[in-house]
Design a protein around this motif. Structure first.
Motif, short mmCIF file in Angstrom:
data_model
loop_
_atom_site.label_atom_id
_atom_site.label_comp_id
_atom_site.label_asym_id
_atom_site.label_seq_id
_atom_site.Cartn_x
_atom_site.Cartn_y
_atom_site.Cartn_z
N GLU A 1 -38.96 -87.39 49.52
CA GLU A 1 -39.41 -87.16 50.88
C GLU A 1 -40.36 -85.98 50.88
OE1 GLU A 1 -35.74 -86.75 50.57
OE2 GLU A 1 -36.32 -84.84 49.69
N TRP B 1 -25.89 -83.36 54.25
CA TRP B 1 -27.27 -83.20 53.77
C TRP B 1 -27.95 -82.14 54.62
CZ3 TRP B 1 -29.77 -84.33 49.55
CH2 TRP B 1 -31.16 -84.28 49.52
N SER B 2 -28.63 -81.23 53.97
CA SER B 2 -29.30 -80.14 54.67
C SER B 2 -30.51 -80.66 55.43
CB SER B 2 -29.74 -79.06 53.67
OG SER B 2 -30.49 -78.06 54.31
N GLN B 3 -30.62 -80.27 56.69
CA GLN B 3 -31.73 -80.70 57.52
C GLN B 3 -32.57 -79.52 57.98
OE1 GLN B 3 -29.00 -83.65 59.95
NE2 GLN B 3 -31.13 -84.03 60.48
N LYS B 4 -33.78 -79.83 58.34
CA LYS B 4 -34.69 -78.84 58.89
C LYS B 4 -34.40 -78.66 60.37
CE LYS B 4 -39.66 -77.80 59.19
NZ LYS B 4 -41.02 -78.34 58.89
N SER C 1 -32.97 -86.81 47.11
CA SER C 1 -32.13 -87.54 48.08
C SER C 1 -31.74 -88.92 47.57
CB SER C 1 -32.85 -87.65 49.42
OG SER C 1 -34.13 -88.24 49.27
N CYS D 1 -24.10 -89.95 58.86
CA CYS D 1 -24.85 -88.75 58.49
C CYS D 1 -25.68 -88.30 59.68
CB CYS D 1 -25.76 -89.03 57.29
SG CYS D 1 -26.58 -87.55 56.63
N ASP E 1 -28.53 -86.92 59.26
CA ASP E 1 -29.91 -87.09 58.84
C ASP E 1 -30.30 -88.57 58.94
OD1 ASP E 1 -32.10 -87.62 56.68
OD2 ASP E 1 -32.14 -85.46 56.95
N ASP F 1 -32.88 -90.12 57.86
CA ASP F 1 -33.42 -90.68 56.62
C ASP F 1 -32.30 -91.04 55.64
OD1 ASP F 1 -35.94 -90.37 57.62
OD2 ASP F 1 -36.38 -88.53 56.53
N TYR G 1 -32.39 -79.99 65.81
CA TYR G 1 -33.04 -80.36 64.57
C TYR G 1 -34.53 -80.62 64.77
CZ TYR G 1 -28.48 -80.87 62.30
OH TYR G 1 -27.24 -80.63 61.77
N ASP H 1 -36.06 -83.17 63.53
CA ASP H 1 -36.19 -84.62 63.75
C ASP H 1 -35.63 -84.97 65.13
OD1 ASP H 1 -36.03 -87.41 63.75
OD2 ASP H 1 -35.64 -87.51 61.60
N CYS I 1 -32.24 -87.15 66.24
CA CYS I 1 -30.87 -86.66 66.25
C CYS I 1 -30.55 -85.84 67.50
CB CYS I 1 -30.61 -85.82 65.00
SG CYS I 1 -28.89 -85.43 64.70
#
Length: 695
Positions: A316, A504-507, A521, A545, A547, A549, A577, A579, A582
């Motif tokens: 990604e 999973w770590s997200q921005k 990933s 999840c 995330d 993705d 987030y 994204d 979410c």
């Protein structure tokens, strides 16, 4: 506790993990029908009505429970042929079936890579009970020369009025996903307010010696503003589908001639399926209409950019690309594209025999799900007496009637899936009963191997920050932190379902990352899936999840277990987030519907703020779970069940559950027979199949 999924099937049902991809690859096309009759076989004709518009390279095939139909192996499925010289909606196959057994079968839409001969499952029938040719029916056709029996006509995707024709999964191909959101175009002022249309075309970089060189082909393509003729010689075997989450009924469709419009605050997703990603480039074209254009006048080609495969080496990433003016070949502006590469899980462990990716029983409403087993143990001052996310915690929830247990899974440094919630831990530098500031070191969990996690004195982040150890259970094996996912699958009552949340770590919206994970990933998801597919047996599994993705990867890499999209929603308790999918139930529902997930896991705070949001999911045929601290109240749990929530995730099953204590070996709700199931159509893309009869 209710029994569901695999244990509903009859005694002949097989362990899903045993359904591995058979033998070696077939020839350079889908398996052809048998030509000669083997002694003991019986002739039979399959006919199916196809109402779907097939794309170039797509064909109709069949698979089933015998050698003649490929034994459910997608590589061995058998191609049908149109009845009337390719100009018919009826497809036909004449073959021989075993004389002494009934035959189960499914239809599918597939494509065949012309270079490798690999079969790619585009869509397939996912009814819990497949079609069947009984022994007596085939015998009647075998005598057709006397009785002139006309073979029946099936309808693709439709069994007794229930339509279930779902997306396939990746066998050998790769999907490149390109996302346009958060207003990604920065162009010159004169066209800033124009509606832009985005189109992505695949370009074949495998140029042989007899072909023109790459530069000349690119120059040729640039000479044609509409891009419809100049690039034809460079196109490759691929499928490009697009969806706009601006549309409440969003689903993936083929892009039009001049692409898909990007409106302000839109979320545009392109899924491009390719067989050889290392040899494919992607031409991104931008079109717009002149303010003086007539109604039937095509748009003009505004600009373009080529994305070469060396830009897409990671799973990604974010691309900041210049837009080149199509007419003057000068810089026009910039565009930002976020991409996701989804690779197949190899070796493949999935077949076409069965699928639960969007299966749900109408009786499964108001399920009780144990949060991290029997509850969180580090939040409240009177926290749980059992450490969260341990074998002991999971067993306690099961013993008090949990239909499912929810827990968090992430990888250790040596790629072992372990059950643990936080990204960081504290490690004791000295073995002392009294902790001091200099005695502990905060480390990312991902930096320790499984052996280190299990042998070092490790503290939860809350224990490390307040210097107060809460648990002294080093000698109790089932109370140890970091149990392996494989151990939970082996040791917990198989009648209890698992809601496996992938950490999973997200921005975050402010640009920070939750944690600096250094895993790829695809590798991350593959490591977890391999353990589940090997160890799950007949247990019901639901993946989830935060995330979007990772949810997409979980859905595309296998065809057995359903996936739920965890959502934060509108809240002030947690940071938003980056994204937007979410950050609201509405966007989560649109993404889940388009991606063909089972449903969403909503934040209860957001649901209680606006209870009508439950309908956003159920009206689209989606399943809805809920999570959050608000669930830790008997009255709230009762209220959520009255709203029709399918499952409530909460702490302390022994305190808040109104169920009787589960008896050893008793599933509570009783098993359900898959042989006597009936279905209903929920929507054009149904997520629910109804099973009504008990064994």
């Amino acid at each position: 506790m209710q029994r569901w999924w695999f244990l509903e099937e009859n005694a002949e049902g097989k362990d899903p993990s045993s359904s591995t991809a058979a033998s070696q690859k077939s020839e350079a096309s889908v398996k052809k029908p048998k030509q000669s009759t083997t002694a003991g076989d019986r002739p039979y004709t399959f006919r199916v009505l196809v109402t779907y518009d097939l794309l170039k390279d797509e064909t109709i095939a069949i698979t089933g429970s015998c050698d003649a139909l490929g034994n459910w192996d997608p590589e061995q499925c058998v191609q049908l042929r149109p009845e009337n010289d390719g100009d018919s909606t009826i497809w036909r196959l004449e073959t021989e079936l075993p004389r002494d057994a009934s035959v189960k079968y499914r239809y599918l839409i597939c494509s065949v890579d012309p270079t490798s001969g690999n079969v790619h499952v585009r869509r397939f029938e996912t009814h819990l009970v497949p079609r069947q040719v009984p022994i007596d029916l085939a015998e009647d056709e075998a005598n057709g020369s006397k009785e002139k029996v006309q073979p029946k006509i099936d309808t693709l995707g439709d069994i007794d009025g229930t339509i279930k024709l779902d997306k396939g999964w990746l066998t050998t191909e790769t999907i490149m996903q390109f996302k346009f959101f958060d207003n990604p175009f920065s162009v010159k002022e004169r066209i800033k307010n124009r509606l832009l249309y985005v189109k992505i075309t695949t370009m074949n970089l495998r140029i042989n010696a007899e072909s023109q060189n790459l530069s000349s082909l690119l120059e040729e393509s640039l000479s044609n503003d509409t891009r419809e003729n100049g690039t034809e010689s460079m196109t490759t075997y691929s499928f490009t589908e697009v969806t706009s989450l601006r549309n409440p009924s969003a689903c993936y469709e083929q892009q039009s001639q001049f692409g898909c419009p990007y409106h302000k605050d839109d979320f545009l997703i392109f899924n491009v399926t390719v067989a050889e990603p290392e040899n494919v480039a992607y031409l991104v074209d931008l079109y717009t209409y002149s303010s003086k254009s007539k109604e039937d006048e095509p748009p003009y080609h505004l600009g373009y950019h080529y994305i070469l495969p060396n830009f897409l080496k990671k799973s990604e990433g974010i691309l900041e690309l210049p837009v080149t003016c199509a007419s003057k070949h000068r810089p026009l502006g910039m565009m930002r594209i976020e991409y996701l590469k989804v690779t197949p899980l190899l070796p493949s462990r999935c077949t076409l025999e069965r699928s639960y990716i969007r299966y749900w029983n109408k009786r499964w409403t108001g399920l009780d799900v144990g949060h991290r087993g029997s509850g969180t143990s580090f939040k409240a001052s009177d926290g749980n007496v059992i450490r969260e996310n341990t074998i002991a915690s999971l067993k306690k929830a099961v013993a008090h009637g949990a239909d499912m247990v929810e827990f968090d899974v992430q990888l250790s440094k040596d790629l072992v899936p372990v059950i643990y919630h936080d990204f960081d831990i504290y490690v004791s530098l000295k073995r002392k009963t009294t902790l001091e500031t200099n005695d502990m070191l905060e480390l990312p969990m991902r930096e320790l191997t499984l052996e280190q996690l299990r042998t070092l004195k490790v503290y939860h982040v809350v224990e490390g920050r307040n210097r107060e150890a809460k648990f002294f259970d080093e000698d109790l094996e089932e109370h140890q932190p970091f149990p392996q996912l494989a151990e939970a699958l082996d040791q917990i009552d198989p009648h209890c379902g698992f809601n496996i949340e992938i950490k999973w770590s997200q921005k975050l919206k402010d640009g920070r990352m939750e944690s600096d994970l250094n895993f790829d990933s695809n590798l991350y998801v593959d490591c977890i899936l391999r353990v589940v597919l090997e160890k799950a047996g007949q247990r019901r599994i639901v993946f989830s999840c935060f995330d979007a993705d990772i949810c997409t990867m979980l859905r595309l890499k296998q065809n057995l277990y359903p996936v739920m999209f965890l959502t934060l929603g509108v809240t002030s308790r947690y940071p938003s987030y980056h994204d937007p999918r979410c950050n609201s139930i509405e966007m989560a529902v649109r993404n889940a519907y388009a991606t063909e997930l089972l449903g969403i896991v909503a934040h209860t705070e957001d649901l209680l703020r606006d209870q009508t949001q439950v309908n956003l999911a159920t009206e689209r045929g989606l399943i809805i779970f809920c999570w959050g601290d608000d669930n830790n109240c008997k009255d709230t749990i009762k209220h959520l069940k009255s709203l029709g929530i399918h499952a409530i995730i909460y702490d302390k099953m022994d305190i808040y559950s109104d169920k009787a204590v589960k008896l050893e070996g008793d599933g509570g709700g009783g098993a359900v027979s898959a042989n006597s199931s009936t279905g209903v159509t929920v929507s054009q893309q149904p997520a629910v199949e109804v099973v009504t009869n008990k064994q």
